[in-house]
Design a protein around this motif. Structure first.
Motif, mmCIF file in Angstrom:
data_model
loop_
_atom_site.group_PDB
_atom_site.id
_atom_site.type_symbol
_atom_site.label_atom_id
_atom_site.label_comp_id
_atom_site.label_asym_id
_atom_site.label_seq_id
_atom_site.Cartn_x
_atom_site.Cartn_y
_atom_site.Cartn_z
ATOM 1 N N VAL A 46 0.832 -1.197 0.000
ATOM 2 C CA VAL A 46 0.000 0.000 0.000
ATOM 3 C C VAL A 46 0.871 1.254 0.000
ATOM 4 N N MET A 47 0.525 2.196 -0.861
ATOM 5 C CA MET A 47 1.161 3.515 -0.855
ATOM 6 C C MET A 47 0.075 4.563 -0.633
ATOM 7 N N ILE A 48 0.322 5.466 0.311
ATOM 8 C CA ILE A 48 -0.660 6.484 0.690
ATOM 9 C C ILE A 48 -0.031 7.863 0.555
ATOM 10 N N ILE A 49 -0.700 8.728 -0.185
ATOM 11 C CA ILE A 49 -0.246 10.116 -0.330
ATOM 12 C C ILE A 49 -1.284 11.014 0.325
ATOM 13 N N SER A 50 -0.855 11.744 1.327
ATOM 14 C CA SER A 50 -1.797 12.546 2.105
ATOM 15 C C SER A 50 -1.134 13.825 2.594
ATOM 16 N N GLU A 51 -1.975 14.797 2.946
ATOM 17 C CA GLU A 51 -1.491 16.025 3.558
ATOM 18 C C GLU A 51 -1.213 15.835 5.048
ATOM 19 N N HIS A 52 -1.590 14.647 5.568
ATOM 20 C CA HIS A 52 -1.397 14.376 6.999
ATOM 21 C C HIS A 52 -0.683 13.030 7.175
ATOM 22 N N PRO A 53 0.506 12.874 6.646
ATOM 23 C CA PRO A 53 1.190 11.574 6.678
ATOM 24 C C PRO A 53 1.540 11.100 8.086
ATOM 25 N N LYS A 54 1.963 12.014 8.955
ATOM 26 C CA LYS A 54 2.373 11.606 10.295
ATOM 27 C C LYS A 54 1.199 11.051 11.098
ATOM 28 N N GLU A 55 0.055 11.750 11.016
ATOM 29 C CA GLU A 55 -1.125 11.290 11.752
ATOM 30 C C GLU A 55 -1.570 9.914 11.260
ATOM 31 N N ILE A 56 -1.598 9.760 9.944
ATOM 32 C CA ILE A 56 -2.012 8.473 9.379
ATOM 33 C C ILE A 56 -0.998 7.388 9.723
ATOM 34 N N GLY A 57 0.291 7.693 9.589
ATOM 35 C CA GLY A 57 1.322 6.717 9.901
ATOM 36 C C GLY A 57 1.260 6.257 11.348
ATOM 37 N N ASP A 58 1.102 7.198 12.278
ATOM 38 C CA ASP A 58 1.001 6.841 13.690
ATOM 39 C C ASP A 58 -0.227 5.972 13.960
ATOM 40 N N ALA A 59 -1.337 6.301 13.291
ATOM 41 C CA ALA A 59 -2.573 5.539 13.490
ATOM 42 C C ALA A 59 -2.441 4.112 12.952
ATOM 43 N N LEU A 60 -1.766 3.963 11.815
ATOM 44 C CA LEU A 60 -1.566 2.628 11.247
ATOM 45 C C LEU A 60 -0.703 1.768 12.165
ATOM 46 N N MET A 61 0.353 2.340 12.693
ATOM 47 C CA MET A 61 1.224 1.579 13.591
ATOM 48 C C MET A 61 0.511 1.234 14.892
ATOM 49 N N ALA A 62 -0.300 2.153 15.381
ATOM 50 C CA ALA A 62 -0.978 1.933 16.667
ATOM 51 C C ALA A 62 -2.134 0.952 16.552
ATOM 52 N N ASN A 63 -2.909 1.050 15.467
ATOM 53 C CA ASN A 63 -4.137 0.257 15.340
ATOM 54 C C ASN A 63 -3.987 -1.030 14.535
ATOM 55 N N MET A 64 -2.952 -1.111 13.705
ATOM 56 C CA MET A 64 -2.790 -2.301 12.871
ATOM 57 C C MET A 64 -1.495 -3.053 13.169
ATOM 58 N N ASN A 65 -0.666 -2.481 14.022
ATOM 59 C CA ASN A 65 0.590 -3.131 14.406
ATOM 60 C C ASN A 65 1.437 -3.481 13.180
ATOM 61 N N ARG A 66 1.481 -2.556 12.222
ATOM 62 C CA ARG A 66 2.269 -2.764 11.007
ATOM 63 C C ARG A 66 3.370 -1.717 10.921
ATOM 64 N N ALA A 67 4.542 -2.149 10.471
ATOM 65 C CA ALA A 67 5.634 -1.209 10.244
ATOM 66 C C ALA A 67 5.329 -0.399 8.983
ATOM 67 N N ILE A 68 5.738 0.863 8.990
ATOM 68 C CA ILE A 68 5.549 1.714 7.820
ATOM 69 C C ILE A 68 6.875 2.386 7.464
ATOM 70 N N THR A 69 6.949 2.852 6.243
ATOM 71 C CA THR A 69 8.124 3.594 5.780
ATOM 72 C C THR A 69 7.655 4.877 5.119
ATOM 73 N N TYR A 70 8.330 5.985 5.422
ATOM 74 C CA TYR A 70 8.022 7.250 4.770
ATOM 75 C C TYR A 70 8.989 7.429 3.594
ATOM 76 N N LEU A 71 8.413 7.628 2.421
ATOM 77 C CA LEU A 71 9.211 7.869 1.225
ATOM 78 C C LEU A 71 9.086 9.343 0.837
ATOM 79 N N ASN A 72 10.167 9.928 0.403
ATOM 80 C CA ASN A 72 10.131 11.319 -0.037
ATOM 81 C C ASN A 72 9.664 11.406 -1.485
ATOM 82 N N GLY A 73 8.709 12.310 -1.748
ATOM 83 C CA GLY A 73 8.185 12.487 -3.094
ATOM 84 C C GLY A 73 7.967 13.955 -3.410
ATOM 85 N N GLU A 74 7.593 14.187 -4.638
ATOM 86 C CA GLU A 74 7.342 15.567 -5.087
ATOM 87 C C GLU A 74 6.126 15.578 -5.987
#
Length: 287
Positions: free
Chosen positions: A205-233
């Protein structure tokens, strides 16, 4: 206590799984393939030919062919795999022997229908056997060795290893049998790979959002899955963005979408299938 009981039950459940796979294969072979001179490949294919030439019990032939292959496997493959494969090979040989006359009750005269049904049953049975982390011996052992060395699919490995055997069968049963056997093997090994990978397929899954930190924290907290932040433009805005990348099980897709939607209904989500994952919290395939 429940955990201890569960550990004790695992070998029993595993052997039942192997027995189910062997039974399905035996019914496919004796019910639809062997009566019309179609082969299944591997040691069983050789056994079908030898049974036709000598009338020896097909189960005993399979058992005899497998002895040297298991000697080889003992030195090259994991001990657990070899032990359970020996158990399964014994069950498979026995089931082949006792279901030799099953075609009288379920067989059909249509060679194409027999090739399709026999191929499907054989593929499903082999897939269940590999899901039970064992094999039927024969070319399954060769395929496991090939996959261990080159990391190709079991279906492709088995298909390649069986070319000589089905060629020999063609000289015994004729060109028609040879061509239909190719259909049988193609169907069998496609179903083998489907069953083998069905429960291992993941979703990237790749997610592009204006609120990446909030979504990333929620995914780790509620789904117990590791995530990676990729830099894009952004292609239009040329603004820097953080893209969230993660891998989940297929059943978790709806939960992920809800979490993302709760934080950013306008977020862009891309979900695509991933056939194999290795690493953190994901088990590597047994073979």
């Amino acid at each position: 206590m429940p955990e201890t009981t569960n550990k004790k039950m695992k070998p029993f459940i595993r052997i039942l799984t192997l027995a189910l796979g062997s039974l399905i294969c035996a019914v496919g072979i004796n019910g639809y393939l062997r009566p019309l001179g179609l082969l299944s490949g591997g040691a069983t294919g050789i056994a079908i030919i030898m049974n036709h030439l000598t009338s020896f019990n097909i189960g005993l032939i399979v058992f005899a062919i497998n002895i040297p292959l298991f000697v080889l496997a003992a030195f090259k493959l994991k001990r657990e795999f070899v032990i359970y494969s020996m158990i399964n090979m014994t069950m498979f040989s026995t089931l082949l022997g006792v279901t030799g006359e099953v075609y009288k009750y379920i067989g059909v005269d249509d060679i194409m229908l027999s090739a399709i049904v026999g191929g499907v049953l054989n593929g499903i049975g082999m897939g269940i056997t590999f899901r039970g982390r064992g094999s039927q011996g024969g070319m399954d052992i060769i395929a496991a060795l090939i996959r261990k060395k080159w990391d190709i699919s079991l279906g492709n490995a088995l298909m390649g290893a069986n070319l000589v055997i089905i060629g020999w069968g063609g000289t015994i049963f004729g060109i028609k049998s040879f061509l239909y056997t190719i259909i049988v093997l193609f169907i069998s090994y496609n179903f083998l790979d489907k069953v083998q990978t069905t429960f291992e397929t993941k979703k990237s899954v790749m997610i592009i959002s204006e609120h990446p930190k909030e979504i990333g924290d929620a995914l780790m907290a509620n789904m117990n899955r590791a995530i990676t932040y990729l830099n894009g433009e952004g292609g239009y805005s040329h603004l820097e963005k953080q893209i969230i990348y993660t891998i989940i099980n297929p059943r978790e897709v709806s939960k992920l979408k809800k979490i993302v939607n709760d934080h950013d209904p306008k977020a862009f989500i891309s979900v695509f299938e991933t056939n194999e994952v290795r690493g953190y919290r994901f088990k590597e395939r047994f073979i």
